[in-house]
Write a protein that holds these residues in place. Structure first.
Motif, PDB file in Angstrom:
ATOM      1  N   ALA A 216       0.851  -1.186   0.000  1.00  0.00           N
ATOM      2  CA  ALA A 216       0.000   0.000   0.000  1.00  0.00           C
ATOM      3  C   ALA A 216       0.885   1.234   0.000  1.00  0.00           C
ATOM      4  O   ALA A 216       2.041   1.190   0.436  1.00  0.00           O
ATOM      5  N   ALA A 217       0.326   2.341  -0.522  1.00  0.00           N
ATOM      6  CA  ALA A 217       1.076   3.592  -0.576  1.00  0.00           C
ATOM      7  C   ALA A 217       0.175   4.746  -0.166  1.00  0.00           C
ATOM      8  O   ALA A 217      -1.039   4.715  -0.396  1.00  0.00           O
ATOM      9  N   MET A 218       0.773   5.757   0.457  1.00  0.00           N
ATOM     10  CA  MET A 218       0.045   6.950   0.887  1.00  0.00           C
ATOM     11  C   MET A 218       0.706   8.181   0.302  1.00  0.00           C
ATOM     12  O   MET A 218       1.933   8.317   0.362  1.00  0.00           O
ATOM     13  N   LEU A 219      -0.084   9.075  -0.286  1.00  0.00           N
ATOM     14  CA  LEU A 219       0.389  10.374  -0.747  1.00  0.00           C
ATOM     15  C   LEU A 219      -0.531  11.415  -0.147  1.00  0.00           C
ATOM     16  O   LEU A 219      -1.644  11.625  -0.624  1.00  0.00           O
ATOM     17  N   SER A 220      -0.114  12.034   0.939  1.00  0.00           N
ATOM     18  CA  SER A 220      -0.964  12.952   1.681  1.00  0.00           C
ATOM     19  C   SER A 220      -0.542  14.388   1.429  1.00  0.00           C
ATOM     20  O   SER A 220       0.533  14.818   1.854  1.00  0.00           O
TER      21      SER A 220
END
Length: 310
Positions: A216-220
């Motif tokens: 999974a990846a997060m770009l906040s």
């Protein structure tokens, strides 16, 4: 043989068997047991001591109250575990046990009524009361327990590591990437000695991560800094395993051009069509959720403007 005889002695009194039947179902105080068994406190306490001395019951303190329950698991020896089902079957069939069960339901109803009375009087102040006790975001921390602990997660454009710090205790590993060495230094200070955090310097469009390394990846709030958002999302797709997920939190289109001068934004937000097209070409299918309620800087935006999660 001696042990089983001692257990039989402790359960020789029908009242203690009824008491144990109740405590197997529910933790109860001495006062509640008195109400259910219709006995004075001295008698209930005497029977509880006999059961406790033979390890049939355990107790715990809750504020000024003490709750009793039947011992379970490893607390009962093998002889007691074999004996109790026989006793339970015989006692449960008696009329006295049926009356006890009816009065137990009454005790539990009074507990529930007490909570309901509080909620009826506090409903208007409930959010404030809960925030005063537990903080504004405690419920979000609870939701993190739903995360699969086997995940390897990328915090892409991690900045000072705020998301990394939050997620790291709940997953196998976090790979946190940022192009700024200063930001990574701040992130390193924030996460401290966390052994499952790997800080790497690199660009969103050319991530220092192997293909398929992430679950999974997060770009906040980072995509609006990228000179090529579509290319960045395509790169995210490369480092995700098949079936992996990416969480993008960013801004809808806005007219605050001062953000470009003051905070280095490259883009003034993204439309749902832009996000959908970029996600479809880079990461596959997507779901867009406009976030209509958020921090104060989002609530100050013009009507119809909001942050977005994709």
């Amino acid at each position: 043989m001696v042990a089983i005889l001692e257990h039989m002695t402790a359960l020789a009194d029908p009242t203690r068997c009824r008491m144990l039947l109740l405590l197997e179902k529910q933790e109860l105080t001495v006062t509640e047991l008195c109400a259910i068994l219709q006995m004075p406190q001295s008698s209930v306490s005497r029977h509880l001591k006999t059961l406790a001395d033979d390890a049939w019951v355990v107790s715990r303190r809750d504020g000024t109250s003490r709750f009793y329950a039947m011992s379970g698991g490893d607390e009962l020896d093998p002889g007691a575990k074999r004996l109790w089902p026989i006793i339970r079957e015989q006692v449960a069939a008696t009329s006295a046990a049926g009356q006890d069960d009816r009065r137990l339901r009454g005790v539990l109803a009074r507990r529930r009524a007490k909570s309901q009375e509080f909620f009826a009087s506090a409903a208007g102040e409930w959010d404030r009361l809960r925030s005063d006790l537990f903080g504004d975001t405690f419920y979000l921390w609870g939701v993190l327990g739903l995360i699969d602990p086997a995940l390897v997660v990328g915090d892409l454009g991690c900045g000072t590591g705020q998301l990394t710090e939050v997620v790291a205790p709940y997953v196998q590993k976090v790979i946190a990437v940022d192009s700024s060495a200063d930001m990574l230094d701040a992130a390193r200070y924030r996460v401290g000695s966390a052994r499952n955090v790997d800080l790497r310097q690199g660009e969103l469009e050319s991530l220092p991560i192997e293909a398929g390394e992430l679950n999974a990846a997060m770009l906040s709030l980072v995509l609006h800094y990228s000179p090529s958002p579509g290319r960045a999302l395509a790169e995210v797709g490369r480092v995700l395993q098949p079936g992996g997920r990416v969480l993008v939190v960013d801004m809808l289109p806005h007219e605050r051009q001062e953000y470009q001068q003051q905070m280095g934004h490259v883009w003034l937000g993204f439309s749902e069509k832009q996000m959908r097209d970029s996600a479809m070409s880079g990461c596959g299918c997507c779901r867009l959720i406009p976030m209509q309620r958020g921090p104060r800087y989002l609530r100050r935006q013009r009507p119809g403007r909001s942050s977005k999660k994709a």
